[in-house]
Design an enzyme around this catalytic site. Structure first.
Site, PDB file in Angstrom:
ATOM      1  N   ALA A  11       0.813  -1.217   0.000  1.00 59.46           N
ATOM      2  CA  ALA A  11       0.000   0.000   0.000  1.00 59.46           C
ATOM      3  C   ALA A  11       0.849   1.271   0.000  1.00 59.46           C
ATOM      4  O   ALA A  11       2.000   1.262   0.429  1.00 59.46           O
ATOM      5  CB  ALA A  11      -0.903  -0.005   1.241  1.00 59.46           C
ATOM      6  N   ASP A 101      12.440   2.091   4.354  1.00 61.40           N
ATOM      7  CA  ASP A 101      11.407   2.095   5.408  1.00 61.40           C
ATOM      8  C   ASP A 101      12.011   1.668   6.746  1.00 61.40           C
ATOM      9  O   ASP A 101      11.694   2.230   7.800  1.00 61.40           O
ATOM     10  CB  ASP A 101      10.206   1.211   5.016  1.00 61.40           C
ATOM     11  CG  ASP A 101      10.575  -0.218   4.632  1.00 61.40           C
ATOM     12  OD1 ASP A 101      11.769  -0.500   4.370  1.00 61.40           O
ATOM     13  OD2 ASP A 101       9.660  -1.062   4.598  1.00 61.40           O
ATOM     14  N   THR A 177      -9.565 -25.231  10.498  1.00 63.23           N
ATOM     15  CA  THR A 177      -8.391 -24.869   9.696  1.00 63.23           C
ATOM     16  C   THR A 177      -8.086 -23.368   9.785  1.00 63.23           C
ATOM     17  O   THR A 177      -6.921 -22.966   9.920  1.00 63.23           O
ATOM     18  CB  THR A 177      -8.615 -25.288   8.221  1.00 63.23           C
ATOM     19  OG1 THR A 177      -9.015 -26.656   8.203  1.00 63.23           O
ATOM     20  CG2 THR A 177      -7.361 -25.116   7.400  1.00 63.23           C
TER      21      THR A 177
END
Ligand SMILES: Nc1ncnc2c1ncn2[C@@H]1O[C@H](COP(=O)(O)OP(=O)(O)O)[C@@H](O)[C@H]1O
Ligand SMILES: CC(C)(COP(=O)(O)O)[C@@H](O)C(=O)NCCC(=O)O
Ligand SMILES: [K+]
Length: 239
Positions: A11, A101, A177
């Site tokens: 994003a 980052d 699951t």
């Protein structure tokens, strides 16, 4: 008005430097037939310049830089890893290979919590851990984030295809699951942070950021969840 961008692999996140306005979109939501449509970011009027950090690759980064240069028509400064900036050394032998980052999160973390040994954890597309102490980034670790781990099971097994990511740590062993996978993904991330601290600590303070940082922050003390840690680092390296 300055606008700041953190472009990850999933994003694009943005805010005005005063923090008053913010937004974000997955890259997938910005992709129109002919290319990227950045009008979907909803940037405000009155922008004067941009600070940008990107680990999203040349094509995506270049498209956003071009858009900013053409549409609001503002200059864009791209953050880069500069070892020694703000008195912080870089642990990587080739500092230009360290994700920007990660470098920005470390800069912001060291400014936020001075005089401490820190473990900076960014839980995004990938999960990154960076060990640092005042004036020094020592290095760290990179693993797959929640979505990447989920899709690895989805594509690599016949019967372990679950839609959801964990929102919390498991309270008991999974009894279906979805629970079994969600619990394992959360435990793997938490285990990675614990094991990093055990082997490479002591850690005085944990800082969490990234889309799923909130999943882990409550598991570690003392810690703080700082969703904007990467953006906070931008002004420190690009005043
Ligand atoms: N609501 C959520 N619950 C759990 N995980 C999430 C949620 N939203 C985002 N994530 C995780 O965070 C990632 C996106 O976070 P972000 O920090 O924006 O990534 P990047 O910086 O890599 O683009 C997703 O791939 C997913 O793993
Ligand atoms: C490890 C990363 C992919 C994390 O990015 P993100 O999950 O925020 O999209 C990024 O920091 C990166 O591309 N780093 C370069 C390699 C390195 O830091 O060693
Ligand atoms: K990350």
């Amino acid at each position: 008005m300055i606008v700041e961008f953190d472009c990850g692999n999933t994003a694009v996140k943005w805010r005005t430097a005063d923090g008053a306005q913010r937004g974000g979109q997955p890259w997938a939501a910005l992709k129109a037939k002919a290319g990227f449509d950045f009008s979907g970011l909803g940037l405000p009027a009155g922008l004067t310049r941009a600070r940008l950090a990107s680990v999203a690759g040349e094509a995506r980064t270049g498209a956003l830089v071009n858009y900013l240069a053409c549409t609001p028509g503002i200059p864009v400064a791209l953050a880069q890893v500069v070892p020694g900036a703000n008195g912080v050394s870089c642990g990587y032998a080739a500092p230009e290979r360290l994700g920007i980052d990660r470098w920005l999160a470390v800069q912001a973390a060291l400014a936020l919590v001075p005089d401490a040994r820190l473990l900076v954890v960014d839980v995004g597309s990938a999960v990154t851990l960076d060990v640092c102490e005042p004036g020094r980034h020592l290095g760290g670790f990179i693993g797959p984030g929640l979505q990447l781990m989920r899709t690895a099971l989805y594509s690599g097994t016949h019967a372990v295809k679950v839609p959801d990511l964990p929102g919390t740590m498991p309270l008991a062993p999974g009894v279906d699951t979805q629970q079994a996978v969600s619990g394992a993904l959360a435990l793997m991330l938490s285990g990675l942070v614990h094991e990093t601290a055990r082997r490479f600590g002591p850690v005085d303070y944990y800082l969490f950021t990234g889309g799923a940082g909130g999943l882990l922050a409550r598991e570690f003390t003392p810690s703080r969840l700082v969703p904007d840690l990467v953006l906070d680092g931008l002004a420190l390296v690009l005043p």
